[in-house]
Design an enzyme around this catalytic site. Sequence first.
Site, PDB file in Angstrom:
ATOM      1  CB  ILE A 152     -31.586   5.473  -8.516  1.00  0.00           C
ATOM      2  CG1 ILE A 152     -31.950   4.617  -9.735  1.00  0.00           C
ATOM      3  CG2 ILE A 152     -30.914   6.781  -8.950  1.00  0.00           C
ATOM      4  CD1 ILE A 152     -32.922   5.267 -10.712  1.00  0.00           C
ATOM      5  N   PRO A 153     -29.029   5.482  -5.926  1.00  0.00           N
ATOM      6  CG  PRO A 153     -26.710   5.259  -5.816  1.00  0.00           C
ATOM      7  CD  PRO A 153     -27.895   4.985  -6.702  1.00  0.00           C
ATOM      8  CB  CYS A 154     -31.228   9.994  -4.301  1.00  0.00           C
ATOM      9  SG  CYS A 154     -32.537   9.178  -3.397  1.00  0.00           S
ATOM     10  CG  HIS A 155     -28.621   6.483   0.082  1.00  0.00           C
ATOM     11  ND1 HIS A 155     -29.159   5.677  -0.914  1.00  0.00           N
ATOM     12  CD2 HIS A 155     -27.474   5.887   0.473  1.00  0.00           C
ATOM     13  CE1 HIS A 155     -28.365   4.632  -1.096  1.00  0.00           C
ATOM     14  NE2 HIS A 155     -27.333   4.742  -0.271  1.00  0.00           N
ATOM     15  NE  ARG A 156     -24.223   4.671  -2.600  1.00  0.00           N
ATOM     16  CZ  ARG A 156     -24.212   3.696  -3.489  1.00  0.00           C
ATOM     17  NH1 ARG A 156     -23.896   3.944  -4.747  1.00  0.00           N
ATOM     18  NH2 ARG A 156     -24.530   2.473  -3.128  1.00  0.00           N
TER      19      ARG A 156
END
Length: 185
Positions: A152-156
């Site tokens: 779940i790409p919270c880094h984006r």
Amino acid sequence: MTLSVILKKYEANCGSKEVNVIKVDSPVGEIIACADENHLLLVTFEDTKNFEKRFEVIAEECQCKFIEKPNKILESFQSEMKLYFEGKLKSFNVPVRTFGSDFQKEVWEKLLKLPYGSTQSYGDLAKEMGRPSSHSRAVGAACGANAHLIVIPCHRLVASGSKGGFNSGKDRKEWLLNHEKKCSS
């Protein structure tokens, strides 16, 4: 607290359900992942903020004991993670189960739709959810509660004028963003 200490801690007060745990080497450090027979429950690093809390939530929600060995879900995850770091996988297919509030789950669902190699501001995501941009801190807090790092790409999500935070370190966030940018061009 280390992984082995945490697993021992929850060994005594567990149910009969098993949740499997593995470690996966990666360019950004050793990843720790947990899964039951149907879903990926956790993707984290041992130095992530709230590391122990993540296991506590799983133990409470699943009434489980942790077993250090792979299962089919973790084998799929490991294969997908390898492809991700090779730049050959843009989104994950392994099924995930999340634990959080309705708002947090809404944020995480939106994150899954962010294209590989792109970024969006916390405020813009809040607006996309029909909330004012002043809810950007709440969106950031939901990212901090994300127990499925990278998948779940919270880094984006980034702050206006900076990369923003990342509960596993800004260096990792920067590396992941650069990796995706390089592999999407």
